[in-house]
Design a protein around this motif. Structure first.
Motif, mmCIF file in Angstrom:
data_model
loop_
_atom_site.group_PDB
_atom_site.id
_atom_site.type_symbol
_atom_site.label_atom_id
_atom_site.label_comp_id
_atom_site.label_asym_id
_atom_site.label_seq_id
_atom_site.Cartn_x
_atom_site.Cartn_y
_atom_site.Cartn_z
ATOM 1 N N UNK A 85 41.604 91.449 -18.783
ATOM 2 C CA UNK A 85 41.547 90.287 -19.590
ATOM 3 C C UNK A 85 40.565 91.262 -20.804
ATOM 4 N N UNK A 86 41.062 90.551 -22.504
ATOM 5 C CA UNK A 86 40.260 91.721 -23.215
ATOM 6 C C UNK A 86 38.601 91.446 -22.656
ATOM 7 N N UNK A 87 38.253 92.923 -23.115
ATOM 8 C CA UNK A 87 37.037 93.305 -22.325
ATOM 9 C C UNK A 87 36.785 94.345 -21.538
ATOM 10 N N UNK A 88 38.066 93.799 -20.172
ATOM 11 C CA UNK A 88 37.928 94.833 -19.590
ATOM 12 C C UNK A 88 38.506 96.549 -19.069
ATOM 13 N N UNK A 89 37.993 96.937 -18.717
ATOM 14 C CA UNK A 89 38.458 98.844 -18.230
ATOM 15 C C UNK A 89 39.694 98.206 -18.269
ATOM 16 N N UNK A 90 40.911 98.872 -18.797
ATOM 17 C CA UNK A 90 42.478 99.025 -18.803
ATOM 18 C C UNK A 90 43.183 98.175 -19.356
ATOM 19 N N UNK A 91 42.343 97.319 -20.879
ATOM 20 C CA UNK A 91 43.270 96.419 -21.594
ATOM 21 C C UNK A 91 44.001 96.713 -22.798
ATOM 22 N N UNK A 92 43.749 97.808 -23.003
ATOM 23 C CA UNK A 92 44.358 98.744 -23.884
ATOM 24 C C UNK A 92 45.400 98.939 -23.510
ATOM 25 N N UNK A 93 45.609 100.291 -22.652
ATOM 26 C CA UNK A 93 46.265 100.446 -21.379
ATOM 27 C C UNK A 93 47.328 99.209 -21.166
ATOM 28 N N UNK A 94 46.975 97.985 -20.316
ATOM 29 C CA UNK A 94 48.028 97.146 -20.102
ATOM 30 C C UNK A 94 49.251 96.254 -21.373
ATOM 31 N N UNK A 95 48.218 95.934 -22.494
ATOM 32 C CA UNK A 95 48.596 95.615 -23.878
ATOM 33 C C UNK A 95 49.886 97.002 -24.341
ATOM 34 N N UNK A 96 49.624 98.144 -24.439
ATOM 35 C CA UNK A 96 50.221 99.327 -25.164
ATOM 36 C C UNK A 96 51.321 98.480 -23.945
ATOM 37 N N UNK A 97 51.349 98.987 -22.545
ATOM 38 C CA UNK A 97 52.293 99.101 -21.850
ATOM 39 C C UNK A 97 53.832 98.001 -21.850
ATOM 40 N N UNK A 98 52.755 96.839 -22.470
ATOM 41 C CA UNK A 98 53.590 96.121 -22.599
ATOM 42 C C UNK A 98 54.569 95.782 -23.532
ATOM 43 N N UNK A 99 53.871 96.531 -24.862
ATOM 44 C CA UNK A 99 54.249 96.377 -26.315
ATOM 45 C C UNK A 99 55.361 97.739 -26.017
ATOM 46 N N UNK A 100 55.673 98.623 -25.045
ATOM 47 C CA UNK A 100 56.136 100.046 -25.240
ATOM 48 C C UNK A 100 57.636 99.484 -24.169
ATOM 49 N N UNK A 101 57.092 98.736 -23.990
ATOM 50 C CA UNK A 101 58.484 97.935 -23.210
ATOM 51 C C UNK A 101 59.279 97.331 -24.069
ATOM 52 N N UNK A 102 58.703 96.018 -24.898
ATOM 53 C CA UNK A 102 59.312 95.719 -25.789
ATOM 54 C C UNK A 102 60.041 95.912 -26.810
#
Length: 190
Positions: A85-102
């Motif tokens: 979730x926002x504020x949790x460790x790994x959020x930036x990487x998570x968003x980046x991987x989702x966007x990388x796929x698309x």
């Protein structure tokens, strides 16, 4: 109640798996879609503006594109811990991987399938070799895209390799990760 418009044996299968893993209360409605082989048809019951799947409706909220739907659902059902979730460790990487796929993976896969090659594509998106290298480099650092944490990003990014199997070239890091993802999803949706 949330409603997911879905067509079996399509890109929406991954979202259906996610819904099951989240334990989400989602009404899954099957619709027909036009298939790449020319079969099927656009379903008038499908509210997606382009009659594609998946498509998620949550009251007045309408969400399309797998990465966006997966982010929406993992944020809405945080107890499953399938996305930081926002504020949790790994959020930036998570968003980046989702966007990388698309933004990178899916376009490259479609262009490869269509046998389209052009310097503009490789200058803007890269190529399959670079994309596979990006995945392999990350997977050498841990079993999942977020390191030790399996997430919906793993489900999304591994899905084309599961669909196309050996038709997509991949080194051992990627192949092993795809196998781990399939086992993880299978175990949690059984």
């Amino acid at each position: 109640m949330l409603t997911l418009y879905h067509s079996p044996q399509s890109r929406s299968d991954t979202v259906v798996d996610l819904v099951r893993m989240l334990g989400a209360d989602v009404d899954i409605r099957e619709v027909t879609i036009r298939r790449q082989d020319g079969s099927g048809a656009q379903d008038p019951a499908n509210p997606h503006p382009e009659k594609k799947v998946p498509y998620l409706v949550d009251g007045d909220e309408h969400v399309r594109e797998r990465g966006a739907i997966m982010l929406y659902l993992t944020d809405k059902y945080p107890q499953a811990k399938l996305g930081p979730l926002a504020g949790e460790a790994g959020r930036g990487a998570y968003l980046s991987w989702l966007a990388y796929y698309q933004g990178v993976m899916e376009p490259l896969l479609i262009l490869q399938w269509a046998e389209v090659s052009h310097p503009v594509v490789t200058d803007g998106l890269g190529d399959m070799e670079r994309m596979l290298g990006t995945l392999a480099t990350r997977l050498r650092q841990g079993p999942w895209l977020l390191g030790e944490r399996f997430s919906a990003a793993d489900m999304l990014l591994s899905s084309p390799f599961q669909w196309f199997g050996d038709a997509l070239p991949a080194g051992p890091e990627v192949r092993d990760w795809v196998d781990r993802c399939a086992k993880q999803v299978s175990a949690q949706t059984a």
